[in-house]
Write an enzyme that holds these catalytic residues in place. Sequence first.
Site, short mmCIF file in Angstrom:
data_model
loop_
_atom_site.label_atom_id
_atom_site.label_comp_id
_atom_site.label_asym_id
_atom_site.label_seq_id
_atom_site.Cartn_x
_atom_site.Cartn_y
_atom_site.Cartn_z
N CYS A 26 -6.36 -0.33 6.80
CA CYS A 26 -6.05 0.34 5.53
C CYS A 26 -7.18 1.30 5.13
O CYS A 26 -8.35 0.90 5.02
CB CYS A 26 -5.83 -0.70 4.43
SG CYS A 26 -5.44 0.02 2.83
N HIS A 86 -2.09 -3.98 5.03
CA HIS A 86 -1.95 -3.58 6.43
C HIS A 86 -3.33 -3.41 7.05
O HIS A 86 -4.28 -3.03 6.37
CB HIS A 86 -1.11 -2.30 6.57
CG HIS A 86 -1.73 -1.07 5.99
ND1 HIS A 86 -2.35 -0.11 6.75
CD2 HIS A 86 -1.86 -0.67 4.71
CE1 HIS A 86 -2.79 0.84 5.96
NE2 HIS A 86 -2.52 0.54 4.71
N ASP A 135 0.43 3.80 1.70
CA ASP A 135 0.40 4.40 3.04
C ASP A 135 1.82 4.71 3.53
O ASP A 135 2.69 3.83 3.53
CB ASP A 135 -0.29 3.41 4.01
CG ASP A 135 -0.65 4.07 5.33
OD1 ASP A 135 0.28 4.59 6.00
OD2 ASP A 135 -1.83 4.06 5.69
N ARG A 154 3.06 5.01 6.28
CA ARG A 154 3.53 4.34 7.49
C ARG A 154 4.01 2.91 7.23
O ARG A 154 4.61 2.27 8.10
CB ARG A 154 2.40 4.31 8.54
CG ARG A 154 1.95 5.69 8.96
CD ARG A 154 0.60 5.64 9.65
NE ARG A 154 -0.46 5.19 8.76
CZ ARG A 154 -1.74 5.05 9.12
NH1 ARG A 154 -2.09 5.30 10.36
NH2 ARG A 154 -2.65 4.63 8.26
N CYS A 196 0.85 -1.19 0.00
CA CYS A 196 0.00 0.00 0.00
C CYS A 196 0.89 1.25 0.00
O CYS A 196 1.99 1.25 0.54
CB CYS A 196 -0.90 0.00 1.24
SG CYS A 196 -2.05 1.40 1.28
CO CO Z 1 -3.48 1.23 3.03
#
Ligand code: CO
Length: 230
Positions: free
Chosen positions: A101, A98, A44, A46, A42
Amino acid sequence: MSQLKKIYDNNIAWAKKIKANRPDFFSNLSKQQSPEYLWIGCSDSRVVAEQLVGLQPGELFVHRNIANVVVPTDLNCLSVIQYAVEVLRVKHIIVCGHYGCGGVQASMEAAEHGLIDNWLCHIKHVHQKNEEELLKISDKTERLNRLCELNVIEQAQNICHTTVVQRAWRNNTELSVHGCIYTLETGLLKDLNVRYNEMNQMNDIYQLRKAKKDIYKPTITIMKSDYEGR
Ligand code: CO
């Protein structure tokens, strides 16, 4: 002063630190990359691919998009897979999702988010396919997290359905596709015990055989005679 001063300063410090420990690091790395793994994760901020698995530059080939989705018509993702498998000859493709999400969460909402809903529709398909199981989970967060897991499994299968992976397996190339999921709160990966390494693990519907050459023959003949007739 550059608005990106922090970024450039950090870069100088990073390169300096690595060079101090390993003087030949960048000159060696500039000559070639030989990663053993392709990571599809992803976007993302993090879920930092290389860092969370402790790999160095040159060791992980990475593709990231919203909610780690693999669509068989996405030329971007397909090109990454082809290059990784056929040129870099990675041995493992890892799909990493994750928990929590935002992309998966948005796909569960009825509210329109605009263009991104077309992308998230791929996750809605996973939702619909597993609706019976998901409806049994009363807790909202747990239901979201289960869909995050199911999405990883589905996308790992989508990778196996691509012509690139099927051709690699037909040619007896050593290639495994794995699925795992990351927990933001602990920084730990969980193995979803998804491991595909041969065509027979796929549903018959998706198994591609070698193309029949004569299917293409007439087209080539026409093109050749057209050219010679000029
Ligand atoms: Co995500």
